[in-house]
Design an enzyme around this catalytic site. Structure first.
Site, PDB file in Angstrom:
ATOM      1  N   VAL A  31     -95.519 -21.975  40.003  1.00 58.16           N
ATOM      2  CA  VAL A  31     -96.473 -20.962  39.507  1.00 58.16           C
ATOM      3  C   VAL A  31     -96.032 -20.322  38.188  1.00 58.16           C
ATOM      4  O   VAL A  31     -96.726 -19.458  37.669  1.00 58.16           O
ATOM      5  CB  VAL A  31     -96.756 -19.860  40.554  1.00 58.16           C
ATOM      6  CG1 VAL A  31     -97.426 -20.445  41.787  1.00 58.16           C
ATOM      7  CG2 VAL A  31     -95.500 -19.092  40.926  1.00 58.16           C
TER       8      VAL A  31
ATOM      9  N   LYS B  25     -88.657  -8.070  39.233  1.00 60.67           N
ATOM     10  CA  LYS B  25     -89.671  -7.384  40.041  1.00 60.67           C
ATOM     11  C   LYS B  25     -90.128  -6.092  39.375  1.00 60.67           C
ATOM     12  O   LYS B  25     -91.290  -5.696  39.488  1.00 60.67           O
ATOM     13  CB  LYS B  25     -89.121  -7.104  41.445  1.00 60.67           C
ATOM     14  CG  LYS B  25     -88.946  -8.356  42.301  1.00 60.67           C
ATOM     15  CD  LYS B  25     -90.280  -9.029  42.627  1.00 60.67           C
ATOM     16  CE  LYS B  25     -90.127 -10.142  43.655  1.00 60.67           C
ATOM     17  NZ  LYS B  25     -91.385 -10.835  43.936  1.00 60.67           N
TER      18      LYS B  25
ATOM     19  N   TYR C 284     -83.140 -10.408  39.922  1.00 56.58           N
ATOM     20  CA  TYR C 284     -84.241 -10.172  40.877  1.00 56.58           C
ATOM     21  C   TYR C 284     -84.848  -8.793  40.643  1.00 56.58           C
ATOM     22  O   TYR C 284     -86.067  -8.643  40.511  1.00 56.58           O
ATOM     23  CB  TYR C 284     -83.693 -10.283  42.297  1.00 56.58           C
ATOM     24  CG  TYR C 284     -84.718 -10.178  43.402  1.00 56.58           C
ATOM     25  CD1 TYR C 284     -85.739 -11.121  43.530  1.00 56.58           C
ATOM     26  CD2 TYR C 284     -84.646  -9.153  44.353  1.00 56.58           C
ATOM     27  CE1 TYR C 284     -86.653 -11.047  44.566  1.00 56.58           C
ATOM     28  CE2 TYR C 284     -85.555  -9.080  45.397  1.00 56.58           C
ATOM     29  CZ  TYR C 284     -86.559 -10.019  45.503  1.00 56.58           C
ATOM     30  OH  TYR C 284     -87.466  -9.938  46.530  1.00 56.58           O
TER      31      TYR C 284
END
Ligand code: UDP
Length: 317
Positions: free
Chosen positions: A57, A149, A145
């Site tokens: 994606v 985010k 991470y």
């Protein structure tokens, strides 16, 4: 109604697919199996309302036909995974979220972003309400991470404000249950698998750090409510019942009846000392709170992993 779930072959993605199918939606699942497992969707191979696309994606996402919702759950999510896959983790949080938002805009679909309690980093406010901005080390090993985010949240709010896109952001706290990978590296799956294999349970540090563990069914129910009737504000979902890692280890040993010993290993860099969600906002806006107690959730998860470990043993002989 038709939704796209990215990361559909993952732990949470596959449970979401099941839930949306059960609610009558048509579901398109997408995954490139970097950390997801085809086995998590095997039971749906002939489901009339489920389709699967093997796709990364972070590249342009092409979907034919109408879409009412995009649930963006693709990402390595275990600390072990994102240490091994730092670039992919950054890319799926940044580029993948951009592609998912672009698709949602083109289809005039609602987008729900899977965010994380990691946006709070090693928190200086406890428990963590959504209004807390966090204490993240951007250049530490977990930064790949956490910052991806945080960027994903910022991008989602920008699409909401600038394009008037209908969006949701769920900040997911530690969640456990069937379909976690046995080698996922997270604490609940590690302890259960170690206990069932008769190996030592590995506590990182002295085990006094805390986490609050939510059973997967509770979390999925919260996500559906957020998707269907929540607000664009970031919303914490998790179980506010807080335990030390040592307490968790003791509970797993007790519930599995294992003879495993408990050993200490070095604490990973930037490992948050405490974590507990303040879920007042979800309680108020979604009329939601977790109902599965740790002991019950652990029992169900142990049962699942007993099957996994038994199959491993059979395959090895
Ligand atoms: N942990 C542990 N032993 C393990 C795996 C993890 O003691 O085998 C600890 C880890 O250091 C952290 C907590 O358990 O303090 C939760 O770790 P996890 O990887 O599940 O997720 P996190 O909450 O850190 O994202």
């Amino acid at each position: 109604m038709r939704v796209l779930v990215t990361g559909a072959a993952g732990f949470l993605g596959s449970h979401l697919v099941d839930k949306f199918l059960a609610l009558g939606y048509d579901v398109l699942g997408m995954d490139n199996h970097i950390t997801g497992s085809p086995a998590n969707l095997e039971h749906l191979s002939s489901h009339p309302r489920f389709r699967f696309a093997n796709q990364d994606v972070t590249r342009y996402i092409e979907v034919e036909g109408p879409l009412d919702g995009v649930l963006h759950f693709a990402s390595p999510a275990s600390p072990v995974d994102y240490l091994e896959l730092p670039i992919q983790t950054l890319k799926v949080g940044a580029l993948g979220t951009h592609k998912a938002l672009g698709l949602a805009l083109a289809k005039q679909a609602r987008l729900l972003l899977a965010s994380t309690s990691e946006v709070y980093g090693d928190p200086l406010v406890h428990p963590q309400p959504e209004s807390y901005w966090g204490n993240v080390n951007p250049v530490g090993p977990r930064g790949v991470y956490d910052e991806a985010k945080r960027f994903a949240e910022a991008l989602t709010m920008a699409y909401h404000r600038y394009h008037d896109l209908d969006t949701r952001i769920v900040r997911i706290f530690n969640t456990y249950g069937p379909r976690m990978r046995p080698n996922d590296g997270r604490v609940v799956s590690n302890f259960i698998v170690q206990a069932l294999r008769g190996e030592p349970l590995t506590i990182y540090g002295d085990g006094s750090q805390t986490r609050s563990f939510c059973y997967v069914d509770d979390l999925i129910e919260g996500i559906v409510r957020l998707f269907e009737r929540g607000t664009p504000e970031p919303t914490n979902l998790g179980n506010p019942h807080e335990f030390t890692v040592r307490q968790l280890a003791d509970r797993v040993v007790q519930l599995t009846g294992s003879k495993s010993e408990i050993v200490q290993r070095p604490l990973p860099t930037d490992d948050p000392r405490v974590r507990q969600p303040d879920i007042s906002y979800a309680r108020r806006t979604l009329d939601w709170e977790p109902t599965v107690r740790l002991e019950e959730g652990l029992r169900r998860t142990i049962e699942y992993f007993r099957g996994v470990v038994a199959r491993e043993r059979a395959a090895a002989t």
